[in-house]
Scaffold this motif. Structure first.
Motif, short mmCIF file in Angstrom:
data_model
loop_
_atom_site.label_atom_id
_atom_site.label_comp_id
_atom_site.label_asym_id
_atom_site.label_seq_id
_atom_site.Cartn_x
_atom_site.Cartn_y
_atom_site.Cartn_z
N ARG A 97 0.82 -1.21 0.00
CA ARG A 97 0.00 0.00 0.00
C ARG A 97 0.86 1.27 0.00
NH1 ARG A 97 -2.61 0.99 5.24
NH2 ARG A 97 -0.73 2.20 5.49
N ILE A 98 1.89 1.32 0.86
CA ILE A 98 2.70 2.54 0.88
C ILE A 98 3.51 2.72 -0.40
CG2 ILE A 98 2.78 2.64 3.41
CD1 ILE A 98 5.76 1.81 3.21
N ILE A 99 3.86 1.61 -1.06
CA ILE A 99 4.56 1.71 -2.34
C ILE A 99 3.63 2.32 -3.39
CG2 ILE A 99 5.58 0.38 -4.23
CD1 ILE A 99 6.61 -1.58 -2.07
N VAL A 100 2.41 1.82 -3.44
CA VAL A 100 1.44 2.34 -4.41
C VAL A 100 1.12 3.79 -4.12
CG1 VAL A 100 -0.95 2.14 -5.22
CG2 VAL A 100 0.47 0.10 -4.98
N GLU A 101 0.93 4.13 -2.83
CA GLU A 101 0.64 5.51 -2.46
C GLU A 101 1.81 6.43 -2.78
OE1 GLU A 101 -0.46 5.40 1.65
OE2 GLU A 101 -2.47 4.61 1.22
N ALA A 102 3.02 5.96 -2.60
CA ALA A 102 4.20 6.78 -2.89
C ALA A 102 4.34 7.02 -4.39
CB ALA A 102 5.45 6.11 -2.35
N GLU A 103 3.87 6.08 -5.18
CA GLU A 103 3.97 6.22 -6.63
C GLU A 103 3.02 7.29 -7.16
OE1 GLU A 103 5.32 5.73 -10.36
OE2 GLU A 103 6.16 4.79 -8.57
N GLN A 104 1.92 7.50 -6.46
CA GLN A 104 0.90 8.45 -6.93
C GLN A 104 1.25 9.88 -6.63
OE1 GLN A 104 -2.65 6.96 -5.11
NE2 GLN A 104 -2.77 5.24 -6.49
#
Length: 143
Positions: A136-143
């Protein structure tokens, strides 16, 4: 006749001792081999997770305007990986995370999430939760 009984007992004792000695050596060798196989697999897993963590850090942007966000992501990722490894160790031992395995602090993880996590007594469930949080934090960081 008495000498034959003693001779028979000595032979029987020697046979039992030989068999018992063989079994002890065999079991000890098997246990030693299993121990080293487990240590090797544990170090391999630790190395893979370290490589994954390092790769994620290397893909972080160096843009100055996002420096605070990148630092927050890196710190959160380090905490999650530390707790994830602790839970992995719990699955192969009888220890609880607070008892024996040092981890980074839980700063940045909200109380509701920690309460939810504490409610899961099975270390396998905790590991799955941490993997989901990392994703989740990887996906959120990508956005």
């Amino acid at each position: 006749p008495a000498g034959e009984n003693v001779s028979t007992l000595v032979s029987l004792f020697a046979a039992i001792t030989s068999v018992l000695g063989f079994l002890i050596v065999f079991r000890t060798h098997t246990a030693y081999s299993r121990y080293w196989e487990g240590i090797t697999l544990l170090r391999t897993a630790r190395g893979e997770w370290f490589n994954a963590y390092s790769s994620l850090l290397s893909f972080c942007t160096t843009a100055q305007e996002k420096a605070d966000q990148v630092e927050a992501f890196q710190h959160q990722l380090a905490r999650f990986m530390s707790l994830l490894f602790c839970c992995a160790l719990q699955t192969i031992t009888d220890y609880e995370c607070g008892d024996s395995f040092p981890t980074l602090d839980t700063q940045g993880i909200d109380t509701k999430s920690l309460t939810f996590l504490i409610g899961k007594r099975d270390p396998n469930q905790r590991m799955e939760i941490f993997v989901q949080w990392v994703q989740r934090i990887i996906v959120e960081a990508e956005q």
